[in-house]
Scaffold this active site. Structure first.
Site, mmCIF file in Angstrom:
data_model
loop_
_atom_site.group_PDB
_atom_site.id
_atom_site.type_symbol
_atom_site.label_atom_id
_atom_site.label_comp_id
_atom_site.label_asym_id
_atom_site.label_seq_id
_atom_site.Cartn_x
_atom_site.Cartn_y
_atom_site.Cartn_z
ATOM 1 N N GLN A 85 20.197 -8.722 -89.038
ATOM 2 C CA GLN A 85 19.327 -7.542 -89.078
ATOM 3 C C GLN A 85 18.638 -7.360 -90.427
ATOM 4 O O GLN A 85 18.010 -6.334 -90.658
ATOM 5 C CB GLN A 85 20.095 -6.285 -88.669
ATOM 6 C CG GLN A 85 21.138 -5.807 -89.651
ATOM 7 C CD GLN A 85 22.026 -4.719 -89.049
ATOM 8 O OE1 GLN A 85 22.862 -4.986 -88.194
ATOM 9 N NE2 GLN A 85 21.847 -3.482 -89.474
ATOM 10 N N LEU A 119 23.526 11.169 -96.622
ATOM 11 C CA LEU A 119 24.424 10.146 -97.174
ATOM 12 C C LEU A 119 24.050 8.786 -96.601
ATOM 13 O O LEU A 119 23.776 8.652 -95.405
ATOM 14 C CB LEU A 119 25.883 10.480 -96.839
ATOM 15 C CG LEU A 119 26.422 11.790 -97.416
ATOM 16 C CD1 LEU A 119 27.945 11.865 -97.221
ATOM 17 C CD2 LEU A 119 26.085 11.963 -98.894
ATOM 18 N N SER A 120 24.033 7.787 -97.473
ATOM 19 C CA SER A 120 23.657 6.435 -97.060
ATOM 20 C C SER A 120 24.270 5.453 -98.048
ATOM 21 O O SER A 120 24.373 5.748 -99.251
ATOM 22 C CB SER A 120 22.129 6.298 -97.082
ATOM 23 O OG SER A 120 21.755 4.937 -97.158
ATOM 24 N N HIS A 126 31.032 5.819 -96.744
ATOM 25 C CA HIS A 126 30.898 7.115 -97.412
ATOM 26 C C HIS A 126 31.321 8.190 -96.405
ATOM 27 O O HIS A 126 31.729 7.857 -95.269
ATOM 28 C CB HIS A 126 29.461 7.325 -97.905
ATOM 29 C CG HIS A 126 28.413 7.045 -96.872
ATOM 30 N ND1 HIS A 126 28.245 7.832 -95.751
ATOM 31 C CD2 HIS A 126 27.507 6.044 -96.761
ATOM 32 C CE1 HIS A 126 27.270 7.347 -95.022
ATOM 33 N NE2 HIS A 126 26.804 6.258 -95.597
ATOM 34 N N ASP A 127 31.192 9.448 -96.811
ATOM 35 C CA ASP A 127 31.699 10.532 -95.959
ATOM 36 C C ASP A 127 30.993 10.574 -94.599
ATOM 37 O O ASP A 127 31.547 11.106 -93.626
ATOM 38 C CB ASP A 127 31.531 11.885 -96.661
ATOM 39 C CG ASP A 127 32.526 12.038 -97.796
ATOM 40 O OD1 ASP A 127 33.421 11.165 -97.936
ATOM 41 O OD2 ASP A 127 32.401 13.013 -98.562
ATOM 42 N N ASP A 131 20.545 7.129 -88.423
ATOM 43 C CA ASP A 131 19.744 6.007 -87.930
ATOM 44 C C ASP A 131 19.284 6.363 -86.517
ATOM 45 O O ASP A 131 19.799 5.841 -85.525
ATOM 46 C CB ASP A 131 20.575 4.724 -87.960
ATOM 47 C CG ASP A 131 20.938 4.337 -89.376
ATOM 48 O OD1 ASP A 131 20.031 4.024 -90.155
ATOM 49 O OD2 ASP A 131 22.133 4.392 -89.723
ATOM 50 N N HIS A 180 30.232 7.920 -92.709
ATOM 51 C CA HIS A 180 31.006 7.027 -91.826
ATOM 52 C C HIS A 180 32.347 7.672 -91.452
ATOM 53 O O HIS A 180 32.796 7.589 -90.312
ATOM 54 C CB HIS A 180 31.322 5.713 -92.542
ATOM 55 C CG HIS A 180 30.138 4.881 -92.903
ATOM 56 N ND1 HIS A 180 29.725 4.689 -94.195
ATOM 57 C CD2 HIS A 180 29.273 4.181 -92.127
ATOM 58 C CE1 HIS A 180 28.674 3.890 -94.208
ATOM 59 N NE2 HIS A 180 28.356 3.575 -92.970
HETATM 60 O O1 PAF Z 1 24.224 1.244 -88.716
HETATM 61 C C1 PAF Z 1 24.802 0.211 -89.150
HETATM 62 O O2 PAF Z 1 25.604 0.259 -90.078
HETATM 63 C C2 PAF Z 1 24.482 -1.135 -88.517
HETATM 64 O O3 PAF Z 1 23.149 -1.210 -88.131
HETATM 65 C C3 PAF Z 1 25.416 -1.482 -87.343
HETATM 66 C C4 PAF Z 1 25.255 -0.511 -86.187
HETATM 67 C C5 PAF Z 1 26.867 -1.477 -87.812
HETATM 68 C C6 PAF Z 1 25.097 -2.883 -86.825
HETATM 69 O O4 PAF Z 1 25.232 -3.848 -87.810
#
Ligand code: PAF
Length: 280
Positions: A57, A184-185, A30-31, A150, A33
């Site tokens: 994760q 945004l997520s 999304h915007d 994050d 990133h």
């Molecule tokens: O923030 C994220 O999208 C993920 O935690 C990352 C840093 C790409 C690691 O998988």
């Protein structure tokens, strides 16, 4: 944009460069990133993004299988943002054997907040980021850009880089928000129309928490429980809404000055878990 699926292809693609600028992602871009990719561009001689949905994760009950995978749209956005190289390893390329060597971040930082509610999350994140760093930046060092959305993840990565003396500059990108203030997520896509309307209440709760903390007549001890109750009354299931020191994420105290604090929150709206934070 060159796309490398294997570590060998990636290393070959990066061989001519001396200082890659790297944005790791799990795709479904999304915007937020794309702003990180644009921020990365002037910081290196080649801009690299990765897309890898990292099984390590996710807890067993979490959304690894249903995590949105939007390959074509992701590639189009990265191309338009001027990304030079996309590293998109298959699971078997990054984890050819079960990953038995792992990075265990300092529990004092990683077992609170997100790490408390998602045990093992930061082991999974640190391990994959260490591995992605080895693939993308292992020959040369360089720059890695992570979003402040994050917040705790960014801190864990900064500590990891410092403690392992990795030749990497970690740069923070500001959280990008929708017009109503929702951060945004990728997980916003899970929200139904009514939930999407309600979702802004999380960032509003954090703003109110910060404002009340700064107000001289506030009963500071009551602020977090009040904020949690208010969100619950709107139908949310909050994990935490809390005021912390930016430096170590320990609880804010009366001695902490404005400008050194951050309000952090995580809460479930329906089946979607959202996180956000606000520095103040
Ligand atoms: O923030 C994220 O999208 C993920 O935690 C990352 C840093 C790409 C690691 O998988």
């Amino acid at each position: 944009m060159l796309i490398a699926h294997s570590i060998d292809d990636l290393r070959q693609a990066l061989a001519p460069y001396r200082s890659p600028a790297f944005v790791p992602t799990m795709g479904n871009l999304h915007d937020g990133h794309i702003a990180l990719v644009r921020q990365a561009k002037p910081l290196g001689d080649v801009t690299v993004a990765s897309i890898f949905v990292n099984r390590l994760q996710f807890l067993p009950h979490e959304d690894f299988d249903s995590y949105p995978r939007t390959w074509d749209a992701d590639c189009a956005q990265l191309r338009a943002a001027g990304c030079d190289v996309l590293f998109a390893p298959r699971e078997g390329d990054l984890y050819p054997q079960p990953q038995t060597f792992k990075v265990h971040p300092d529990p004092a930082l990683a077992d609170m907040l997100e790490g408390h509610f998602r045990p093992g999350f930061f082991v999974g994140v640190s391990t994959v980021v260490m591995k992605l760093f080895a693939c993308v930046l292992g020959q040369t060092g360089g720059t890695a850009v992570f979003g402040k959305k994050d917040y705790q993840q960014l801190m864990v990565i900064r500590h990891m880089v410092r403690q392992f003396a990795l030749p990497i500059d970690v740069v923070a990108g500001e959280t990008q928000r929708a017009a109503d203030g929702l951060a945004l997520s990728s997980r916003n896509g899970y929200l139904g129309a009514e939930e999407r309307h309600e979702a802004v209440a999380l960032s509003q709760a954090l703003r109110q928490l910060a404002e009340r903390w700064l107000h001289p007549s506030s009963d500071r001890a009551a602020l977090e429980p009040q904020a949690l109750d208010a969100l619950r009354a709107r139908g949310w299931l909050p994990d935490y809404l809390t005021l912390r020191r930016r430096a170590d994420l320990l609880p804010a105290t009366a001695a902490d000055a404005a400008g050194t604090l951050v309000a952090l929150g995580a809460a479930r709206l329906g089946s979607t878990r959202l996180i956000d934070n606000l520095e103040f």
